[in-house]
Design an enzyme around this catalytic site. Structure first.
Site, PDB file in Angstrom:
ATOM      1  N   GLU A   1       1.614  -0.651  -5.060  1.00  0.00           N
ATOM      2  CA  GLU A   1       0.641   0.377  -5.403  1.00  0.00           C
ATOM      3  C   GLU A   1       1.444   1.668  -5.406  1.00  0.00           C
ATOM      4  O   GLU A   1       1.693   2.263  -4.362  1.00  0.00           O
ATOM      5  CB  GLU A   1      -0.480   0.459  -4.358  1.00  0.00           C
ATOM      6  CG  GLU A   1      -1.575   1.417  -4.784  1.00  0.00           C
ATOM      7  CD  GLU A   1      -1.967   2.481  -3.756  1.00  0.00           C
ATOM      8  OE1 GLU A   1      -2.824   3.302  -4.084  1.00  0.00           O
ATOM      9  OE2 GLU A   1      -1.412   2.522  -2.647  1.00  0.00           O
TER      10      GLU A   1
ATOM     11  N   ASP B   1       0.838  -1.194   0.000  1.00  0.00           N
ATOM     12  CA  ASP B   1       0.000   0.000   0.000  1.00  0.00           C
ATOM     13  C   ASP B   1       0.879   1.252   0.000  1.00  0.00           C
ATOM     14  O   ASP B   1       1.868   1.322   0.733  1.00  0.00           O
ATOM     15  CB  ASP B   1      -0.870  -0.030   1.270  1.00  0.00           C
ATOM     16  CG  ASP B   1      -1.925   1.057   1.277  1.00  0.00           C
ATOM     17  OD1 ASP B   1      -2.777   1.047   0.379  1.00  0.00           O
ATOM     18  OD2 ASP B   1      -1.899   1.914   2.177  1.00  0.00           O
TER      19      ASP B   1
HETATM   20  C1  NOJ Z   1      -4.533   2.876  -0.975  1.00  0.00           C
HETATM   21  C2  NOJ Z   1      -5.652   1.931  -0.655  1.00  0.00           C
HETATM   22  O1  NOJ Z   1      -5.979   1.210  -1.816  1.00  0.00           O
HETATM   23  C3  NOJ Z   1      -6.794   2.783  -0.158  1.00  0.00           C
HETATM   24  O2  NOJ Z   1      -7.982   2.037  -0.020  1.00  0.00           O
HETATM   25  C4  NOJ Z   1      -6.381   3.412   1.157  1.00  0.00           C
HETATM   26  O3  NOJ Z   1      -7.393   4.307   1.573  1.00  0.00           O
HETATM   27  C5  NOJ Z   1      -5.073   4.196   1.002  1.00  0.00           C
HETATM   28  N1  NOJ Z   1      -4.082   3.485   0.244  1.00  0.00           N
HETATM   29  C6  NOJ Z   1      -4.478   4.523   2.352  1.00  0.00           C
HETATM   30  O4  NOJ Z   1      -3.958   3.379   2.958  1.00  0.00           O
END
Ligand code: NOJ
Length: 543
Positions: free
Chosen positions: A277, A212
């Site tokens: 991500e 993440d």
């Molecule tokens: C990306 C995640 O996919 C999302 O759902 C989340 O709110 C943010 N990162 C913060 O962790």
């Protein structure tokens, strides 16, 4: 034109290169105990469904101990399961069954920030400014005579300032919700802790991690201003995500973290992988996250922003394949996830949106690389646009009025009454309500139903796994096609698979590519060829 990608040997350790990964939003997938919230045992019970669907791996969104301010992306204990989702024994039973069925498990890891309920953060709040406890987070003094202004102009991705003041006058950084304080990744204890967390889950057999905010852990030295934000100029800093430079994202030093993580992954057998991500200014900068000494994949999110047009799809595909060439690893494809409006709705909603979404699925699944599916897309679920405000739980909703809840509504499995088999027999609870139109979209309603979206996905995934052209990680060859039509080929020996998508506003006759294998709409014979309706796609095979 042929776009070529290096074709590495697909040994077992390389499973991720061409895998189809199914994203499970744990809270909304299957509720085994009737509390209206999905859980790990619910996933375990539904593994045969996923096996039969034909996916290779699951990515589970965070199921760790959490106050759930941001759907679990606010972790209070990285080594345990939130009681809402079960316990560690449930996780172990689930992963054992998944592996027995040949399904791999990727878990989410959230290293950029913890929950404000994490013991490190409660200790930091209890300790004094300048203490070792505060050093694990990003605490700073404010600006102005009395320090009443935030330390800089950074803005939370969820809207509003990225700083919150604590009673003793200091401020702490949170790039997301105030309940998600950012960690200080220049602190050795933070690094050691996460390396240990990786090992904890690797020891429990996980096959990979989805990282993440993988581009966020290192902030520019001195925490310099961006120069504008929505409070000062009305322009949100998050507009630069994936397009420009921000002092809190994609800093060069972040790569040191992944160079330390890779040997840990590689020290376990069976091809343990990690997918970032990450958002970066250019494809070249995104490509820096991938490689033999860093991560295996970074999500290619361009499909999420592509409009329903042949030009925009072609551009997305060419860009992603070119990135693959830079990094020497096949790309990833994503049409939907838990942060974006579902693609049925993005493409026009209703019947048109569904037709287009089905065609887009055939387009994506015919491309080389790893495809990420988001739970429910195989059912053709649309975004739920009319959730009552009081039920919305996304923290971004309160700060910006934008909410991601509409793509997180529990999955309809069966039955006549909401929540359509999400929970055990007789359970009426679900943390978000499913619309009544979802009765006809349930797994049971679509199973065995000719022409259903579920059967379309099953057929496409079956072909994807068995067709020699699709197993090959080589490039695609674009074919000359009329305006608004996308057509490309994949080849293996004498066998050619052609994927054609009609994005124009009239049916087109497609001729000479052999026998149709699967189509997203009914084809008819015309002039010795096949008439491909508007907003539809087909795969042909020729020897
Ligand atoms: C990306 C995640 O996919 C999302 O759902 C989340 O709110 C943010 N990162 C913060 O962790």
């Amino acid at each position: 034109m042929t776009v070529s990608i290096p074709s590495p040997l697909t040994s077992d350790a390389d499973w991720w290169r061409s895998a189809v990964v199914y994203q499970v939003y744990v809270r909304s997938f299957a509720d085994s105990d009737g509390d209206g919230i999905g859980d790990l045992h619910g996933i375990r019970e539904r593994l045969p469904y996923l096996r039969e669907l034909g996916v290779d791996a699951l990515w589970l969104t965070p199921f760790y101990t959490s106050p759930m301010v941001d759907g679990g992306y606010d972790v209070a204990d990285y080594r345990d399961v939130d009681p809402m989702f079960g316990n560690l024994a449930d996780f172990e039973a689930m992963i054992t069954d998944a592996h027995a069925l040949g399904l791999r498990i990727i878990v989410d890891i959230v290293p950029n920030h913890t929950s404000d309920q994490h013991p490190w953060f409660t200790a930091a709040l209890a300790a004094a400014p300048g203490s070792p406890e505060r050093a694990r987070y990003l605490f700073a003094d404010g600006k102005g005579d009395d320090g009443a202004q935030p330390p800089n102009d950074w803005e939370s991705i969820f809207g509003g300032p990225a700083w919150t003041r604590v009673p003793d006058g200091q401020w702490y950084l949170h790039l997301f919700d105030p309940a998600q304080p950012d960690l200080n990744w220049r602190h050795p204890e933070v690094r050691a802790e996460f390396e240990d967390i990786l090992r904890f889950w690797l020891d429990r057999g996980v096959d990979g991690f989805r990282i993440d905010v993988a581009h966020g852990m290192i902030k520019a030295e001195g925490l310099p201003d961006v120069g504008f934000n929505s409070m000062t100029t009305g322009r949100r800093q998050s507009e630069l995500l994936g397009k420009g430079r921000l002092p809190y994202f994609d800093q060069d030093e972040v790569h040191d973290i992944y160079r330390a993580w890779r040997p840990i992954l590689d020290s376990y057998p069976g091809g343990r992988m990690a997918v970032a991500e990450a958002w970066a200014e250019t494809p070249q900068r995104l490509a820096r996250y991938i490689g033999p000494d860093e991560l295996h994949q970074a999500f290619s999110f361009d499909f999420l922003d592509a409009t329903w047009s042949a030009d925009s799809f072609r551009k997305v595909i060419d860009t992603a394949l070119a990135e693959s060439t830079i990094v020497g690893a096949p790309t990833t494809w994503v049409l939907s996830n838990h942060d974006r409006q579902r693609h049925v709705t993005r493409y026009g909603d209703g019947e048109i949106g569904l037709r287009r979404a089905r065609a887009a699925a055939l387009l994506m699944l015919a491309l080389p690389g790893c495809a990420y599916l988001y739970q429910g897309e195989e059912l053709g679920l649309p975004e739920v646009l009319d959730l009552p405000d009081e039920l919305r739980q996304d923290p971004a909703f309160l700060r910006t009025g934008e909410s991601r809840d509409g793509c997180r509504v529990p999955i309809p499995w069966s039955g006549e009454l909401a929540p359509y088999g999400f929970g055990p027999a007789g359970s009426e609870l679900s943390w978000l309500p499913a619309p009544t139109t979802w009765r006809a979209l349930s797994v049971a309603a679509q199973t065995g139903t000719p022409g259903s979206t579920l059967e379309l996905y099953r057929a496409a995934l079956r072909i994807r796994h068995t067709h020699p052209t699709l197993a090959d990680l080589g490039g695609i060859t674009w074919l000359e096609s009329g305006p608004g039509v996308l057509a490309f080929q994949r080849e293996a020996g004498d066998t050619v698979l052609t994927c054609a998508v009609n994005i124009s506003d009239a049916p087109v006759v497609i001729d000479g590519y052999g026998t149709p294998l699967v189509a997203s709409a009914t084809l008819t014979e015309r002039d010795g060829g096949h008439l491909l309706p508007v907003d539809s796609a087909v795969w042909f095979e020729r020897h």
